[in-house]
Design a protein around this motif. Structure first.
Motif, PDB file in Angstrom:
ATOM      1  N   GLY A  78     -22.361 -39.924   9.839  1.00 12.69           N
ATOM      2  CA  GLY A  78     -21.686 -38.639   9.942  1.00 12.69           C
ATOM      3  C   GLY A  78     -20.201 -38.687  10.211  1.00 12.69           C
ATOM      4  N   VAL A  79     -19.588 -39.874  10.298  1.00  8.02           N
ATOM      5  CA  VAL A  79     -18.158 -39.973  10.597  1.00  8.02           C
ATOM      6  C   VAL A  79     -17.524 -41.062   9.731  1.00  8.02           C
ATOM      7  N   VAL A  80     -16.364 -40.734   9.137  1.00 13.05           N
ATOM      8  CA  VAL A  80     -15.595 -41.714   8.374  1.00 13.05           C
ATOM      9  C   VAL A  80     -14.130 -41.560   8.785  1.00 13.05           C
ATOM     10  N   ARG A  81     -13.481 -42.686   9.040  1.00 12.65           N
ATOM     11  CA  ARG A  81     -12.041 -42.690   9.343  1.00 12.65           C
ATOM     12  C   ARG A  81     -11.377 -43.751   8.488  1.00 12.65           C
ATOM     13  N   GLY A  82     -10.227 -43.398   7.926  1.00 12.73           N
ATOM     14  CA  GLY A  82      -9.492 -44.344   7.107  1.00 12.73           C
ATOM     15  C   GLY A  82      -8.009 -44.012   7.116  1.00 12.73           C
ATOM     16  N   ALA A  83      -7.190 -45.023   6.799  1.00 12.94           N
ATOM     17  CA  ALA A  83      -5.739 -44.830   6.811  1.00 12.94           C
ATOM     18  C   ALA A  83      -5.091 -45.623   5.685  1.00 12.94           C
ATOM     19  N   LYS A  84      -3.924 -45.159   5.292  1.00 15.99           N
ATOM     20  CA  LYS A  84      -3.129 -45.826   4.261  1.00 15.99           C
ATOM     21  C   LYS A  84      -1.664 -45.750   4.670  1.00 15.99           C
ATOM     22  N   HIS A  85      -0.933 -46.823   4.367  1.00 15.76           N
ATOM     23  CA  HIS A  85       0.482 -46.910   4.739  1.00 15.76           C
ATOM     24  C   HIS A  85       1.356 -46.799   3.500  1.00 15.76           C
ATOM     25  N   PHE A  86       2.487 -46.135   3.646  1.00 12.29           N
ATOM     26  CA  PHE A  86       3.441 -45.928   2.563  1.00 12.29           C
ATOM     27  C   PHE A  86       4.833 -46.284   3.074  1.00 12.29           C
ATOM     28  N   GLN A  87       5.720 -46.651   2.147  1.00 12.29           N
ATOM     29  CA  GLN A  87       7.125 -46.870   2.490  1.00 12.29           C
ATOM     30  C   GLN A  87       7.965 -46.164   1.427  1.00 12.29           C
ATOM     31  N   PRO A  88       8.139 -44.832   1.569  1.00 10.85           N
ATOM     32  CA  PRO A  88       8.844 -44.068   0.539  1.00 10.85           C
ATOM     33  C   PRO A  88      10.335 -44.373   0.442  1.00 10.85           C
ATOM     34  N   GLU A  89      10.931 -44.856   1.519  1.00 10.03           N
ATOM     35  CA  GLU A  89      12.348 -45.208   1.537  1.00 10.03           C
ATOM     36  C   GLU A  89      12.493 -46.531   2.269  1.00 10.03           C
ATOM     37  N   GLY A  90      13.655 -47.135   2.163  1.00  9.42           N
ATOM     38  CA  GLY A  90      13.883 -48.452   2.747  1.00  9.42           C
ATOM     39  C   GLY A  90      13.559 -48.571   4.225  1.00  9.42           C
ATOM     40  N   GLU A  91      13.983 -47.633   5.030  1.00  8.25           N
ATOM     41  CA  GLU A  91      13.779 -47.739   6.471  1.00  8.25           C
ATOM     42  C   GLU A  91      12.840 -46.657   7.008  1.00  8.25           C
ATOM     43  N   VAL A  92      11.990 -46.126   6.138  1.00  9.48           N
ATOM     44  CA  VAL A  92      11.037 -45.090   6.526  1.00  9.48           C
ATOM     45  C   VAL A  92       9.634 -45.578   6.199  1.00  9.48           C
ATOM     46  N   HIS A  93       8.726 -45.382   7.127  1.00 12.36           N
ATOM     47  CA  HIS A  93       7.330 -45.779   6.969  1.00 12.36           C
ATOM     48  C   HIS A  93       6.473 -44.555   7.260  1.00 12.36           C
ATOM     49  N   VAL A  94       5.462 -44.315   6.415  1.00 17.98           N
ATOM     50  CA  VAL A  94       4.577 -43.162   6.600  1.00 17.98           C
ATOM     51  C   VAL A  94       3.138 -43.659   6.602  1.00 17.98           C
TER      52      VAL A  94
END
Length: 185
Positions: A78-94
């Motif tokens: 009944g529970v799922v957790r997941g994440a993904k990392h992005f780097q849209p700009e040189g010194e920015v991480h999402v």
């Protein structure tokens, strides 16, 4: 007129300290009233009803996340957790993190509702200077400043992604994964 020094010193100290003390600054009015924008409106939905049981619905959610490059941190009943990392700009991480809860509905729990929310955290690269001194005792008390910078990611923003097209795309992919998984059997 000449004043004695012992009277001037407390006066100067009191004047200097009065600018340092004071009351703490208050929280800006806007940030303390965020809850007012919570409408709890029926059309803003973070959920969808699926024609499958809890296990199949959560499995479809897990597969949907995996198919898009998300790393699953939890996949229990009944529970799922997941994440993904992005780097849209040189010194920015999402980072986008999903939290999905599947709940059975109906008399025999043959259908399920998936409740989904995703949080977006934004980090920025901050450089912080570090200084050190080198003392050489043979030459006496000579200090040479050594400096360097240390880079670190600092969280600068965090928010729950609002309901809308983002979730509609996810639910559509979940539905496709559910169909593919049930036709494979």
């Amino acid at each position: 007129m000449h004043r004695p020094r012992f009277l001037i010193l407390p006066l100067l100290l009191g004047t200097a300290l009065s600018g340092c003390g004071g009351l703490p600054t208050s929280v800006p009015e806007k940030s303390s009233k965020v809850y007012r924008s919570e409408s709890f409106a029926a059309e803003e939905t973070f959920s969808r009803l699926f024609d499958a049981n809890v296990d199949a619905t959560c499995e479809a959610a897990r597969r949907a996340l995996l198919s898009q490059g998300y790393v699953i941190s939890k996949a229990d009943a009944g529970v799922v957790r997941g994440a993904k990392h992005f780097q849209p700009e040189g010194e920015v991480h999402v980072e986008i993190a999903f939290n999905i809860v599947c709940v059975g509905d109906g008399p025999r729990q043959q259908i399920a509702t998936a409740y989904v929310s995703a949080q977006q955290d934004r980090y920025a690269l901050k450089k912080s200077p570090q200084a050190a001194s080198l003392g050489v005792s043979a030459l006496g008390s000579i200090s040479v400043p050594l400096s360097s910078t240390q880079d670190s990611l600092v969280k600068v923003a965090s928010e729950t992604i609002p309901a809308g097209e983002f979730y509609d795309r996810f639910f559509t992919l979940m539905q496709r994964m559910l169909r593919e998984n049930t036709t494979d059997r």
